[in-house]
Motif scaffolding. Structure first.
Motif, PDB file in Angstrom:
ATOM      1  N   SER A 121      38.019   4.206 -12.899  1.00 35.35           N
ATOM      2  CA  SER A 121      39.094   3.495 -13.395  1.00 35.35           C
ATOM      3  C   SER A 121      39.741   2.569 -12.258  1.00 35.35           C
ATOM      4  O   SER A 121      39.686   2.940 -11.234  1.00 35.35           O
ATOM      5  CB  SER A 121      40.161   4.598 -13.702  1.00 35.35           C
ATOM      6  N   PRO A 122      40.399   1.482 -12.602  1.00 36.28           N
ATOM      7  CA  PRO A 122      40.937   0.597 -11.458  1.00 36.28           C
ATOM      8  C   PRO A 122      42.319   1.293 -10.834  1.00 36.28           C
ATOM      9  O   PRO A 122      42.541   0.808  -9.887  1.00 36.28           O
ATOM     10  CB  PRO A 122      41.583  -0.490 -12.441  1.00 36.28           C
TER      11      PRO A 122
ATOM     12  N   TRP B  30      34.090 -14.395 -13.838  1.00 31.19           N
ATOM     13  CA  TRP B  30      33.570 -15.616 -13.596  1.00 31.19           C
ATOM     14  C   TRP B  30      33.154 -16.064 -12.085  1.00 31.19           C
ATOM     15  O   TRP B  30      34.088 -15.900 -11.242  1.00 31.19           O
ATOM     16  CB  TRP B  30      34.625 -16.749 -14.182  1.00 31.19           C
TER      17      TRP B  30
ATOM     18  N   LEU C  59      29.282  -3.732 -10.968  1.00 37.06           N
ATOM     19  CA  LEU C  59      29.228  -4.535 -12.290  1.00 37.06           C
ATOM     20  C   LEU C  59      30.545  -5.576 -12.463  1.00 37.06           C
ATOM     21  O   LEU C  59      31.078  -5.706 -13.179  1.00 37.06           O
ATOM     22  CB  LEU C  59      29.469  -3.757 -13.453  1.00 37.06           C
TER      23      LEU C  59
ATOM     24  N   THR D 101      31.692 -11.603 -23.770  1.00 35.53           N
ATOM     25  CA  THR D 101      31.999 -12.709 -22.851  1.00 35.53           C
ATOM     26  C   THR D 101      32.309 -12.206 -21.516  1.00 35.53           C
ATOM     27  O   THR D 101      32.502 -10.798 -21.463  1.00 35.53           O
ATOM     28  CB  THR D 101      32.958 -13.360 -23.523  1.00 35.53           C
ATOM     29  N   GLN D 102      32.440 -12.685 -20.611  1.00 35.24           N
ATOM     30  CA  GLN D 102      32.792 -12.314 -19.153  1.00 35.24           C
ATOM     31  C   GLN D 102      34.213 -12.444 -19.074  1.00 35.24           C
ATOM     32  O   GLN D 102      34.926 -13.256 -19.338  1.00 35.24           O
ATOM     33  CB  GLN D 102      32.090 -13.168 -18.087  1.00 35.24           C
ATOM     34  N   PRO D 103      34.881 -11.392 -18.138  1.00 35.59           N
ATOM     35  CA  PRO D 103      36.096 -11.547 -17.879  1.00 35.59           C
ATOM     36  C   PRO D 103      36.321 -12.616 -16.865  1.00 35.59           C
ATOM     37  O   PRO D 103      35.581 -12.920 -15.923  1.00 35.59           O
ATOM     38  CB  PRO D 103      36.538 -10.380 -17.113  1.00 35.59           C
ATOM     39  N   GLU D 104      37.708 -13.505 -17.069  1.00 31.80           N
ATOM     40  CA  GLU D 104      37.912 -14.325 -16.092  1.00 31.80           C
ATOM     41  C   GLU D 104      38.120 -14.107 -14.638  1.00 31.80           C
ATOM     42  O   GLU D 104      37.676 -14.616 -13.652  1.00 31.80           O
ATOM     43  CB  GLU D 104      39.030 -15.238 -16.573  1.00 31.80           C
TER      44      GLU D 104
ATOM     45  N   PRO E  20      26.536  -5.304 -18.385  1.00 28.45           N
ATOM     46  CA  PRO E  20      27.323  -6.185 -19.289  1.00 28.45           C
ATOM     47  C   PRO E  20      26.829  -7.861 -19.033  1.00 28.45           C
ATOM     48  O   PRO E  20      25.985  -7.899 -18.298  1.00 28.45           O
ATOM     49  CB  PRO E  20      28.711  -6.141 -18.563  1.00 28.45           C
ATOM     50  N   ILE E  21      27.448  -8.607 -19.839  1.00 25.84           N
ATOM     51  CA  ILE E  21      27.059 -10.147 -19.749  1.00 25.84           C
ATOM     52  C   ILE E  21      27.618 -10.554 -18.414  1.00 25.84           C
ATOM     53  O   ILE E  21      28.564 -10.163 -17.930  1.00 25.84           O
ATOM     54  CB  ILE E  21      27.503 -10.802 -20.927  1.00 25.84           C
TER      55      ILE E  21
ATOM     56  N   LYS F  67      40.142  -8.701 -11.775  1.00 23.53           N
ATOM     57  CA  LYS F  67      41.356  -7.790 -11.697  1.00 23.53           C
ATOM     58  C   LYS F  67      41.402  -6.449 -12.640  1.00 23.53           C
ATOM     59  O   LYS F  67      41.571  -5.442 -12.079  1.00 23.53           O
ATOM     60  CB  LYS F  67      42.631  -8.404 -11.980  1.00 23.53           C
ATOM     61  N   SER F  68      40.998  -6.609 -13.675  1.00 21.82           N
ATOM     62  CA  SER F  68      40.934  -5.646 -14.845  1.00 21.82           C
ATOM     63  C   SER F  68      39.830  -4.535 -14.727  1.00 21.82           C
ATOM     64  O   SER F  68      39.709  -3.751 -15.370  1.00 21.82           O
ATOM     65  CB  SER F  68      41.096  -5.913 -16.273  1.00 21.82           C
ATOM     66  N   ILE F  69      38.749  -5.234 -14.047  1.00 23.96           N
ATOM     67  CA  ILE F  69      37.439  -4.521 -13.893  1.00 23.96           C
ATOM     68  C   ILE F  69      37.100  -3.969 -12.423  1.00 23.96           C
ATOM     69  O   ILE F  69      36.208  -3.100 -12.174  1.00 23.96           O
ATOM     70  CB  ILE F  69      36.130  -5.357 -14.519  1.00 23.96           C
TER      71      ILE F  69
ATOM     72  N   VAL G 199      31.406   3.858 -13.187  1.00 21.03           N
ATOM     73  CA  VAL G 199      32.565   2.782 -13.042  1.00 21.03           C
ATOM     74  C   VAL G 199      33.913   3.455 -13.141  1.00 21.03           C
ATOM     75  O   VAL G 199      34.138   4.192 -13.962  1.00 21.03           O
ATOM     76  CB  VAL G 199      32.422   1.660 -14.269  1.00 21.03           C
TER      77      VAL G 199
END
Ligand SMILES: [Mo]
Ligand SMILES: [Mo]
Lengths: 388, 388
Positions: A245-246, A380, A376, A361-364, A266-267, A367-369, A243
């Motif tokens: 970096s963004p 949502w 990955l 929990t999952q990121p909404e 991840p979840i 953008k940040s991942i 993974v």
């Protein structure tokens, strides 16, 4: 000896012996063959029927003569080699059967791509399936071979497939020895899938199944296992499934040597029914949304929240899952939630998000991942349906 | 015998024997004593100095006569009781020292409260600290006692503290036997903290340290350990430290019996320097942000991203962490990132988010993780500073 070399793109006739496939699979590429499971199958089956399991191949499917086949185990620490026939593996060791969800680390990549171009197959939400895998626990097999799993010279376990590119480079990957050694690891040398021979596309006759870890480490058609002080030097281990970096917008800017190979995932969750663009009849008054949730690393799904008003209100979905020991929950959970069709709307957006026994929990948003390899994406999932 | 009973609010003179505390701690309540670590201490110290460790007490601090003290271990499966003096524990068993971060599950609650009222102490970001804990591995001690950790009648390990309310209800909590039994569990019966006697406020003379799990299970002043077929029937286990659905707006609507007790904690991070409202001098040209990141369940922090433009651009922070075995990373990681002060702005908002070896990430907002008890707020932390 082929270190960190990107496989050569073969000529199409290199793929002359490919098996017949289920035409209901959602094909992304034919050569190599890559296809998703149909959404309605994921929505309804805790165990994916064999012919509907997603397929992620990197090269042509090898055809292995099971009569002469020998699995080789090489311990680099002392140079010892041990061989097993399929008959040895199936009859001389205890077999275990474990429900395991395998997920391509590129699952849901197409939605990450919407935020900025990423590289890889544009998977929708079904590069994920679940099977009952039967085989020998790799830990037991290695201990039987007299291998000391606490030997400080053994740091990684490398799996080499028998699938190869035109130059002879085989698919290979590795996992840390800690995963194999752990009482909660459950790394399996599998010879049955849902109680039957493993289909050709899923690794016949022998596949490594690394539960809780991205599919890329569950090497198909495994022919050689190497206990090593270094991780696999394959392209896929060193320069691919990591993974970024963004801030790295282009794979060419990436220094993969600074990053760890992805293992546990991840979840994650997704909506499988209804699908984008489906029409729901207002006269029914209600509709049901269905899907899956999964967390790597042995974590259990504890809740799935579903909303039809962009998260202003959440409904707790009903969950269906395997009863598994703590820290060893390797399979997905299916969920469903019923909603009243709201008045005065001709379109509804459904969104889901899950939480697990580690309270992750999952990121909404992605953008940040976001990462240039598109790995990955567990943000949502949203599906729009029309009311008529 | 006191089942699931909320402790009685004692009269203030019940707290007449409280120890002296460091006046630099950030006090939330005096009786019971609850206080955060100062931000500048967290920013600079991988190991929190003893006198700066956060304190989360539920009742008065008990004063224990170490000469007569006996730890009791009760195996409910066969009724056997075993006792150990402190001298036995310190001298008859191997000691191990492990860096462990303890975090109150209410850490960062005050920011969740901004989205809708929650119940609990309004912790800022420093109900978290790290110590080098020394003691006996609970697993080793129980095996020494001849207890079969695979006995199907043993499902939970209950820890009873010697702190009690006016009615005699003691603080108690439990963890699943799988956590204690695991080779990667590292549950410790600790008698030293940073190489010294454990301070009175942190559990002198004996504390259970459950790495990777919310602080509420690391029972202080432990007097009794019970191997049980049911989890602790304490209020805190059954009706308190559980994550309610966001749809439950009021604790009175909650059916705690339907939910699992929280154990492992999710990925978390925060900014400790600068702090909200700090003034940064433009003439310096640059400034440095510092903080911590932590993930429960033994997961290692792999990256911390920091932004001063609300996530349009992310910088990878430099990380400082303990070198730990895979799956047993129990302590936080400190991070720092340097930024050029942007032109034409008199205020900057700093935001950080971390990822771990399970590839989990933090939610941007607490909206989807909001719960009426205000637990486990691991949403992105934001700090505003003024440029002059
Ligand atoms: Mo993959
Ligand atoms: Mo706590």
């Amino acid at each position: 000896d082929e270190t960190n070399k990107k496989p050569i793109e073969p000529k199409p006739d290199f793929y002359k012996d490919e098996p017949k496939r289920n035409p209901q699979l959602k094909v992304l590429t034919q050569k190599p063959f890559n296809a998703e499971s149909p959404k309605e199958i994921s929505a309804e089956n805790l165990v994916t029927p064999l012919e509907f399991h997603f397929i992620r191949n990197h090269m042509p499917v090898p055809h292995i003569d099971t009569k002469t086949f020998k699995l080789e185990i090489l311990n680099v620490s002392n140079g010892e080699k041990i061989e097993f026939s399929l008959d040895d593996l199936e009859n001389k060791f205890n077999s275990v059967t474990i429900p395991v969800t395998l997920q391509c680390s590129g699952n849901k990549r197409k939605f990450m791509n919407e935020l900025g171009q990423v590289q890889g197959l544009m998977w929708d939400v079904n590069a994920i399936s679940t099977a009952l895998w039967t085989g020998v626990l790799l830990k037991d097999l290695l201990i039987h071979c007299g291998i000391d799993l606490n030997d400080p010279k053994i740091k990684h376990v490398i799996f080499e497939g028998l699938d190869k590119d035109p130059a002879g480079v085989v698919y290979a990957a590795s996992v840390p020895i800690e995963k194999v050694r752990s009482d909660n690891g459950d790394v399996l040398l599998a010879y049955k899938m849902n109680g039957q021979d493993i289909p050709l596309d899923n690794g016949y006759p022998l596949r490594i199944v690394v539960p809780g870890v991205i599919g890329a480490r569950s090497v198909k058609w495994v022919g050689k296992i190497i206990l090593s002080d270094v991780e696999s030097q394959s392209f896929w281990q060193l320069n691919d499934y990591k993974v970024l970096s963004p801030s790295i917008k282009n794979l060419k800017e990436a220094d993969f040597s600074k990053l760890k190979a992805v293992q546990e995932s991840p979840i994650q969750s997704a909506i499988c029914q209804p699908v984008d663009g489906n029409i729901i009849k207002r006269e029914n008054g209600k509709f049901i949304a269905k899907g899956y949730a999964f967390s790597g690393g042995g974590n259990e799904i504890e809740s799935v929240l579903v909303s039809i008003d962009n998260g202003q209100n959440w409904k707790n979905a009903t969950l269906k899952k395997f009863d598994r020991p703590l820290y060893r929950s390797w399979a997905w959970t299916l969920w469903e939630a019923e909603f009243d069709i709201p008045e005065g709307k001709d379109q509804i957006e459904i969104v889901c998000t899950a939480s697990d026994s580690n309270q992750n929990t999952q990121p909404e948003s992605a953008k940040s991942i976001w990462n240039a390899r598109g790995l990955l994406n567990n943000s949502w999932h949203r599906v729009k349906v029309n009311i008529q």
